[in-house]
Design a protein around this motif. Structure first.
Motif, PDB file in Angstrom:
ATOM      1  N   ASN A 176      74.260  55.176  59.647  1.00  0.00           N
ATOM      2  CA  ASN A 176      73.382  55.788  60.648  1.00  0.00           C
ATOM      3  C   ASN A 176      74.181  56.519  61.712  1.00  0.00           C
ATOM      4  N   ARG A 184      75.430  59.719  60.217  1.00  0.00           N
ATOM      5  CA  ARG A 184      74.323  60.657  60.023  1.00  0.00           C
ATOM      6  C   ARG A 184      73.876  61.273  61.344  1.00  0.00           C
ATOM      7  N   ASP A 238      61.901  54.845  58.358  1.00  0.00           N
ATOM      8  CA  ASP A 238      62.542  53.563  58.633  1.00  0.00           C
ATOM      9  C   ASP A 238      62.996  53.526  60.097  1.00  0.00           C
ATOM     10  N   ASN A 284      66.760  53.515  61.098  1.00  0.00           N
ATOM     11  CA  ASN A 284      67.630  54.682  60.902  1.00  0.00           C
ATOM     12  C   ASN A 284      68.228  55.186  62.204  1.00  0.00           C
TER      13      ASN A 284
END
Length: 435
Positions: A192, A195, A181, A184
Motif C-alpha cells: 500500500n 502504491r 478495500d 488499501n
C-alpha cells in the motif's frame, strides 16, 4: 486487443472436463473478471465457478462476502466461500493471509482445475519493486508468472499484461459495482505504501512503467527457468533425491552453483531457503565436514545435517512423545502425530486373519529375530541399514504380542513381510507461495 478478447483467448484452449474458477475478492479487478468470463464460459460450454476467501481480518469482510454472493447469484455462477484463520506467527500479516488463501484454494479446487487470478500489470510492477527492496534473488524479481502448475491446479493470470487503468475504464463502461478495500489506504503495509507514495511519481516520470517492468519480469522468469534446468542437472548428479545429496558432488560445484542446488532442493520439498548467513555457514560446513560428522544448521522452517557423506535437507523434526503407542491392522498406512508411514505388514508366507499389532517407539534394549541371523539388537541394526541418528527414535516399532516384528521402513522380522504403499496425496502436499 480488447479486454474481452484477452479473456476469450484464454478460454480457447480449455480442456473438456476441467472447471475454471475465478478467485473473487469483491474488488474491481476480480468483479470485472467474473462479469466478463461468465457469458463467454456459457458460450464455450465451460463450467465456471468462483471462490471467495473470507480472511475475517476487517470489519468490512462480511460486506465483501455479501457482495460476492449477490454478484454470483446475478451472474448464475456457483460460489464457494472459505472462511480461514490467519496466523501471522512471525511471518507478517500479508504473508500469513496469502498462505491461508492458497490453503483454501488447495482444499476447494480439484486437480486439473484452472484458477484465474485478476492480477494486472501494475500489480506485477509493484511485486518486482517490492522484491528488489527486500533483496530478493532472480525468482523473487521474476514476479508473478502468467501461468503455472501448483498442486495439480493450473493457475492463470489472463490480465497480467494489462494496466489497472484499462480495467477501470472497462468496469466503468459496464457500470459494474465493486467493493473498495478500506485497508488499501493503510500505508503500514509495504504494498500500500509503494502504491500510494512511490508509484505515482514513478508513473509520472515513466508513463509506461508497468509495461516496461513487466518485460523485465518476463526476462527474469526466463532466466529463472534456465537456472532451474541447471539445478535439476546438478540434482541428478548428486543422487536425484532433494532430501539427500552426495557431498562428493556438492564439493566440486562452484559456490554459486552449490547455493543454487541447495535452494532448488529445498524448494522441491516446499521448504524455505535459509538466510544468507545460514547458507554461508552451510557451505563452510560442506567443504570442511568429514563423512561421519553430524553438524546441524537450522533456520526458520528448515534444517540441514551432514552424515555419511551426504547432506540431508529437511523440515525441523516434530517433537515426539516417547510414550506414544496405538494398535494397527498392518494393512493401511500408519498415521502418527509426526507423519504418515506408508507401509503394510503381514505374516509371510502364511497370512491368517488380520493379526492385532501394537505400535510404539524405541525405549532401548529391543531386539528382533532376522532370517538366518537370529536375534539382533535394534540399535546396531539401524546403524547397519544406514538410518540417520536423528530418525531412529521416531521410527515406529511394531509388535505382535511380545515379539518385535518390524521397524517400519527399515527392518522386518523373520516370518513377516513389509510392502510399500502409495503415499497419500494429503501427505505429499505442501504449501507453496505463488504471490
Amino acid at each position: 486487443m480488447t479486454l474481452q478478447r484477452f479473456v476469450d483467448n484464454a478460454l480457447v484452449n480449455h480442456m473438456p472436463g476441467r472447471v475454471v474458477w475465478v478467485a473473487l475478492s469483491g474488488g474491481l479487478d476480480s468483479s470485472l473478471l467474473l462479469h466478463m468470463v461468465a457469458p463467454l464460459a456459457r458460450r464455450h460450454g465451460i463450467e465456471l465457478r468462483a471462490i471467495h476467501v473470507n480472511h475475517g481480518l476487517q470489519a468490512a469482510a462480511g460486506d465483501f462476502e455479501l457482495h460476492c454472493r449477490e454478484l454470483c447469484q446475478a451472474l448464475a455462477v456457483p460460489l464457494s466461500v472459505a472462511h480461514v484463520e490467519v496466523e501471522p506467527a512471525g511471518r507478517g500479516l500479508e504473508a500469513a493471509a496469502r498462505e491461508a488463501r492458497y490453503r483454501a484454494f488447495a482444499e476447494t479446487l480439484a486437480a486439473g482445475d484452472r484458477l484465474w487470478l485478476a492480477h494486472h500489470a501494475d500489480d506485477q510492477a509493484e511485486t518486482l519493486l517490492l522484491a528488489a527492496l527486500r533483496g530478493s534473488g532472480v525468482r523473487g524479481l521474476a514476479g508473478m508468472p502468467a501461468t503455472r502448475q501448483w498442486r495439480g491446479i493450473q493457475i492463470e493470470r489472463p490480465w497480467l499484461t494489462l494496466s489497472r487503468s484499462d480495467l477501470v475504464r472497462e468496469a466503468r463502461r459496464r457500470e459494474i459495482v465493486w467493493c473498495d478495500d478500506p485497508t488499501n489506504v493503510e500505508t503500514m503495509f509495504d504494498r500500500n505504501y509503494l502504491r500510494a507514495h512511490a508509484m505515482p511519481p514513478l508513473r509520472s516520470r515513466w508513463p509506461r512503467l508497468a509495461e516496461v517492468v513487466g518485460r523485465s519480469a518476463a526476462h527474469l522468469q526466463e532466466a529463472d527457468e534456465l537456472l532451474g534446468e541447471l539445478a535439476a542437472i546438478d540434482l541428478a548428479a548428486a543422487g536425484g533425491d532433494p532430501e539427500r545429496l552426495l557431498l562428493t558432488t556438492l564439493r566440486i560445484l562452484s559456490p554459486a552453483r552449490l547455493r543454487l542446488l541447495v535452494r532448488h532442493a529445498l524448494q522441491s520439498q516446499g521448504l524455505p531457503t535459509p538466510p544468507a548467513k545460514r547458507l554461508a555457514e552451510l557451505e563452510r560446513q560442506l567443504r570442511a565436514a568429514s563423512g561421519d560428522r553430524l553438524p546441524a544448521i537450522a533456520w526458520a522452517g528448515g534444517e540441514a545435517r551432514i552424515w555419511r557423506d551426504h547432506l540431508f535437507l529437511m523440515a525441523p523434526p516434530v517433537a515426539i512423545d516417547p510414550e506414544w503407542q496405538r494398535s494397527w491392522d498392518g494393512r493401511a498406512s500408519l498415521e502418527t502425530p509426526w507423519g504418515v508411514h506408508s507401509w503394510s505388514l503381514r505374516p509371510w508366507p502364511h497370512d491368517p486373519a488380520r493379526p492385532v499389532l501394537q505400535v510404539g517407539l524405541r525405549r532401548g534394549g529391543e531386539a528382533m529375530r532376522l532370517a538366518g541371523r537370529g536375534r539382533r539388537d535394534i540399535k546396531r541394526l539401524l546403524q547397519e541399514v544406514g538410518i540417520p541418528p536423528w530418525q531412529r527414535d521416531r521410527l515406529p516399532l511394531v509388535w505382535h504380542g511380545d515379539e518385535l516384528v518390524a521397524v517400519l521402513g527399515a527392518l522386518t522380522a523373520e516370518g513377516w513381510r513389509q510392502t510399500a504403499l502409495p503415499i497419500p496425496a494429503a501427505a505429499q502436499a505442501r504449501f507453496e507461495d505463488d504471490g
